[in-house]
Enzyme design. Sequence first.
Site, PDB file in Angstrom:
ATOM      1  N   HIS A 110       0.811  -1.221  -0.015  1.00 40.70           N
ATOM      2  CA  HIS A 110       0.211   0.023  -0.008  1.00 40.70           C
ATOM      3  C   HIS A 110       0.876   1.357  -0.050  1.00 40.70           C
ATOM      4  CE1 HIS A 110       1.013   0.918   4.060  1.00 40.70           C
ATOM      5  NE2 HIS A 110       0.725  -0.405   4.428  1.00 40.70           N
ATOM      6  N   GLU A 164      -1.684  -6.891   7.573  1.00 43.87           N
ATOM      7  CA  GLU A 164      -0.208  -6.616   7.893  1.00 43.87           C
ATOM      8  C   GLU A 164       0.122  -7.505   9.082  1.00 43.87           C
ATOM      9  OE1 GLU A 164       2.805  -5.911   7.790  1.00 43.87           O
ATOM     10  OE2 GLU A 164       3.039  -3.858   7.601  1.00 43.87           O
TER      11      GLU A 164
END
Length: 230
Positions: free
Chosen positions: A9, A87
Site C-alpha cells: 500500500h 499487515e
Amino acid sequence: MVKLVFARHGESEWNKANLFTGWADVDLSEKGTQQAIDAGKLIKEAGIEFDQAYTSVLKRAIKTTNLALEAADQLWVPVEKSWRLNERHYGGLTGKNKAEAAEQFGDEQVHIWRRSYDVLPPAMPHDDEYSAHTDRRYASLDDSVIPDAENLKVTLERALPFWEDKIAPALKDGKNVFVGAHGNSIRALVKHIKHLSDDEIMGVEIPNFPPLVFEFDEKLNVVKEYYLGK
C-alpha cells in the site's frame, strides 16, 4: 510466463506519523494515494494484464488495489479480500510512535520486536481500542485465530494458507495476479516464494512504491524478479 505483482500500500497517515500500524485500519496519506495511482500507471506502461487480484481487509491496501487497477485501466478485474493478507499485528505497540516506543522500552528491545523473525511484541489487550476481537470485519472468524500480536514467523503461518489455496493455484492456472497488501505480509510471502532463510528475510524491505514483480515458470519456480520502473 505468469506474473505476480506485489504492491505494498502507498504511504499511510500512520507511516507518515511514524506510528506502529499493524491491524489498525488507517487511511492512505495524500502521498500514498498518488503512489497507488503511479503504481497502476507503471503496470499499464509495462503492459501487464491481470486475471485476478487479492488484497487485505484494511482500507489502505484495498484503496491501493482499487487505485492501481483503475490507473492501469483494469478496474474490472475480480478482487478478493482476505484477513490473511493483513499487515503483521504489532500487538501492544499499535498506535505508538516508534521513537517514543524506543525511549520507553529501549532501542535494542524495539529493534528486536521489529526485526526478529520469531520474537513477539507485547500482546494487545482485548479491550484495546484497536483490538480486532470487537471488529465486525472479523466476526466470522473463531476468536482463537484472531491475533493479539504477531512476529514475521506467525505472519507467514497466517498468510501461507491463502497462498496455497488461492494465489498459487491461480498462477498455476496461467493467471496473472495482483496482490495489494502490506510490508510484512508481502515479506512473509517473499520468504516462502524465494525459499529464504530466517536470517535472509530480515534484510528484505518492501517499499511503498514501486510494485515488485515475480515471473514464474509452470512449476512456480522464480524466473525473474524486478521492481517496475527500475
